[in-house]
Design a protein around this motif. Structure first.
Motif, PDB file in Angstrom:
ATOM      1  N   LYS A  74      37.913  56.815  43.576  1.00 36.07           N
ATOM      2  CA  LYS A  74      38.566  56.537  42.200  1.00 36.07           C
ATOM      3  C   LYS A  74      38.431  55.122  41.756  1.00 36.07           C
ATOM      4  O   LYS A  74      38.548  54.335  42.490  1.00 36.07           O
ATOM      5  CB  LYS A  74      39.986  57.114  42.435  1.00 36.07           C
ATOM      6  CG  LYS A  74      40.695  57.128  41.186  1.00 36.07           C
ATOM      7  CD  LYS A  74      42.154  57.662  41.441  1.00 36.07           C
ATOM      8  CE  LYS A  74      43.137  57.651  40.121  1.00 36.07           C
ATOM      9  NZ  LYS A  74      44.536  58.038  40.584  1.00 36.07           N
ATOM     10  N   VAL A  75      37.832  55.133  40.470  1.00 36.20           N
ATOM     11  CA  VAL A  75      37.771  53.810  39.851  1.00 36.20           C
ATOM     12  C   VAL A  75      39.148  53.348  39.380  1.00 36.20           C
ATOM     13  O   VAL A  75      39.875  53.813  38.396  1.00 36.20           O
ATOM     14  CB  VAL A  75      36.909  53.594  39.036  1.00 36.20           C
ATOM     15  CG1 VAL A  75      36.732  52.360  38.218  1.00 36.20           C
ATOM     16  CG2 VAL A  75      35.470  54.045  39.394  1.00 36.20           C
ATOM     17  N   LEU A  76      39.781  52.417  40.046  1.00 36.05           N
ATOM     18  CA  LEU A  76      41.090  51.790  39.621  1.00 36.05           C
ATOM     19  C   LEU A  76      41.070  50.950  38.430  1.00 36.05           C
ATOM     20  O   LEU A  76      41.963  50.887  37.571  1.00 36.05           O
ATOM     21  CB  LEU A  76      41.958  51.335  40.677  1.00 36.05           C
ATOM     22  CG  LEU A  76      41.883  52.166  41.996  1.00 36.05           C
ATOM     23  CD1 LEU A  76      42.764  51.402  43.202  1.00 36.05           C
ATOM     24  CD2 LEU A  76      42.839  53.440  41.623  1.00 36.05           C
ATOM     25  N   LYS A  77      40.115  49.959  38.384  1.00 36.53           N
ATOM     26  CA  LYS A  77      40.035  49.267  37.124  1.00 36.53           C
ATOM     27  C   LYS A  77      38.418  48.970  37.025  1.00 36.53           C
ATOM     28  O   LYS A  77      37.639  49.054  37.922  1.00 36.53           O
ATOM     29  CB  LYS A  77      40.434  47.736  37.542  1.00 36.53           C
ATOM     30  CG  LYS A  77      40.458  46.721  36.687  1.00 36.53           C
ATOM     31  CD  LYS A  77      40.660  45.219  37.057  1.00 36.53           C
ATOM     32  CE  LYS A  77      40.717  44.373  36.097  1.00 36.53           C
ATOM     33  NZ  LYS A  77      39.195  44.228  35.744  1.00 36.53           N
ATOM     34  N   LYS A  78      38.152  49.175  35.649  1.00 36.92           N
ATOM     35  CA  LYS A  78      36.580  49.213  35.438  1.00 36.92           C
ATOM     36  C   LYS A  78      36.281  47.489  35.091  1.00 36.92           C
ATOM     37  O   LYS A  78      37.039  46.834  34.621  1.00 36.92           O
ATOM     38  CB  LYS A  78      36.323  49.911  34.300  1.00 36.92           C
ATOM     39  CG  LYS A  78      36.220  51.564  34.435  1.00 36.92           C
ATOM     40  CD  LYS A  78      36.105  51.932  33.446  1.00 36.92           C
ATOM     41  CE  LYS A  78      36.066  53.685  33.498  1.00 36.92           C
ATOM     42  NZ  LYS A  78      35.557  54.527  32.285  1.00 36.92           N
ATOM     43  N   GLY A  79      35.398  47.232  35.883  1.00 37.35           N
ATOM     44  CA  GLY A  79      34.945  45.697  35.794  1.00 37.35           C
ATOM     45  C   GLY A  79      33.908  45.633  34.369  1.00 37.35           C
ATOM     46  O   GLY A  79      33.410  46.558  33.649  1.00 37.35           O
ATOM     47  N   THR A  80      33.736  44.410  34.018  1.00 32.59           N
ATOM     48  CA  THR A  80      32.617  44.207  32.950  1.00 32.59           C
ATOM     49  C   THR A  80      31.501  43.468  33.193  1.00 32.59           C
ATOM     50  O   THR A  80      30.619  43.066  32.456  1.00 32.59           O
ATOM     51  CB  THR A  80      33.616  43.237  32.028  1.00 32.59           C
ATOM     52  OG1 THR A  80      33.908  42.090  32.555  1.00 32.59           O
ATOM     53  CG2 THR A  80      34.721  44.100  31.312  1.00 32.59           C
ATOM     54  N   GLY A  81      31.171  43.009  34.548  1.00 32.53           N
ATOM     55  CA  GLY A  81      30.018  42.565  34.917  1.00 32.53           C
ATOM     56  C   GLY A  81      29.036  43.469  34.997  1.00 32.53           C
ATOM     57  O   GLY A  81      28.713  44.484  34.688  1.00 32.53           O
ATOM     58  N   ALA A  82      27.826  42.862  35.796  1.00 36.50           N
ATOM     59  CA  ALA A  82      26.438  43.847  36.083  1.00 36.50           C
ATOM     60  C   ALA A  82      26.749  44.848  36.956  1.00 36.50           C
ATOM     61  O   ALA A  82      27.592  44.891  37.605  1.00 36.50           O
ATOM     62  CB  ALA A  82      25.565  42.786  36.861  1.00 36.50           C
TER      63      ALA A  82
END
Length: 317
Positions: A74-82
């Motif tokens: 489960k993805v709890l927080k989506k990052g913005t990096g590569a």
């Protein structure tokens, strides 16, 4: 030789890497949890609450025991990096929680040393690979897995919270200026793909570990405790006509030494790699007491002096 990619946090479940002499990769299948499903008070990742900001040790809470029959993510927080891609080297903070007790077993945040590992199914479990592939740097990912939190303990549902700090494509070979080899006991030559070969050694076998740089990299210095990805070939001092081991022959996949300085590899590697630079190629001449000693192993006779040529591709953590 063997090494742990993720320290004790891996709990033997996320690690498949095997370096060397005929070792086989561990089976990624794990036994079902010893707590019966009917006794579970939590049965899904949706029953778990994870509090805390990225960059800090997460607080994981649920009503224990947690029992899940299948691996989930489960993805709890989506990052913005590569995006994490196949073959890259990932740096991540990892926290392991017992489903049986609800308590944290171990967290890399406590050691101030992030885990480093390759996105390579031959070295990490397919479950970990699938949980992180295409996730972005800055993401917090949670996954469940059934197995033992510590060796010898009963199987249970385990919860991993993974904070992805970085991902990068490692070097495929040493890169830098070729160094003078006149003082080296062997001369290194290179194939078109960078694979090394060596001459017969000159002089007497050393009684202490010796290190020679043949390619001078420009990367950061390797520090004790980091995860270091390498390409390597090894020869017996007494027979340099063929390698006894080389990952140049294994589809070019890097091998990870972690944590370097204390990894489950021979002392000659733990001592010889610290202080070198990313991009370096080094020759390590390893006496028996820093190698496999009097007993040797399946392909190395007892009391053997060893010669390794090691390309340092990355260092993380």
């Amino acid at each position: 030789m063997r090494t742990k990619v993720l320290s004790a946090i891996a709990a033997g479940l996320l690690l498949l890497s095997a370096c060397g002499q005929g070792d086989e990769s561990e089976d990624s299948t794990t036994p079902p949890p010893s707590v019966a499903a009917q006794d579970a008070k939590s049965t899904s990742l949706d029953d778990i609450t994870v509090d805390g900001k990225m960059g800090k040790k997460p607080k994981v809470s649920f009503e224990a025991p947690l029992v899940m029959d299948k691996t989930e993510k489960k993805v709890l927080k989506k990052g913005t990096g590569a995006k994490v891609a196949d073959g890259e080297q990932v740096t991540a903070q990892m926290t392991l929680v017992s489903g049986t007790t609800g308590k944290t077993v171990e967290s890399s945040y406590d050691s101030d040393s992030a885990a480093g590992f390759p996105m390579d199914k031959s070295q990490i479990s397919e479950d970990l690979y699938n949980a992180l592939i295409d996730a972005k740097v800055g993401s917090r990912v949670m996954m469940s897995l059934n197995g033992s939190a510590q060796q010898g303990e009963a199987s249970q549902t385990l919860v991993y919270v993974i904070d992805i700090e970085d991902t990068k494509k490692p070097l495929t070979r040493a890169e830098g200026k070729k160094a003078d080899q006149s003082d080296n006991p062997v001369t290194v030559k290179w194939g078109d793909d960078g694979a090394p070969s060596i001459s017969k050694p000159k002089g007497k076998k050393p009684t202490e570990l010796e290190s020679y740089t043949t390619i001078e990299g420009k990367g950061d210095e390797v520090k004790k405790g980091q995860s270091v990805a390498v390409k390597y070939s090894g020869w017996l001092w007494d027979d340099t006509s063929k390698t006894f081991d080389s990952n140049w022959k294994k589809d070019g996949q890097p091998f990870v030494v972690a944590p370097v300085g204390e990894a489950q590899v021979i002392d000659g590697w733990n001592e010889g790699l610290v202080g070198k630079k990313v991009g370096d190629q080094v020759v390590l001449v390893v006496p028996p007491d820093k190698g496999y000693g009097e007993q040797g192993n399946d392909s190395i006779p007892g009391n053997s002096t060893l010669i390794f040529v090691v390309d340092i591709l990355s260092a993380q953590g």
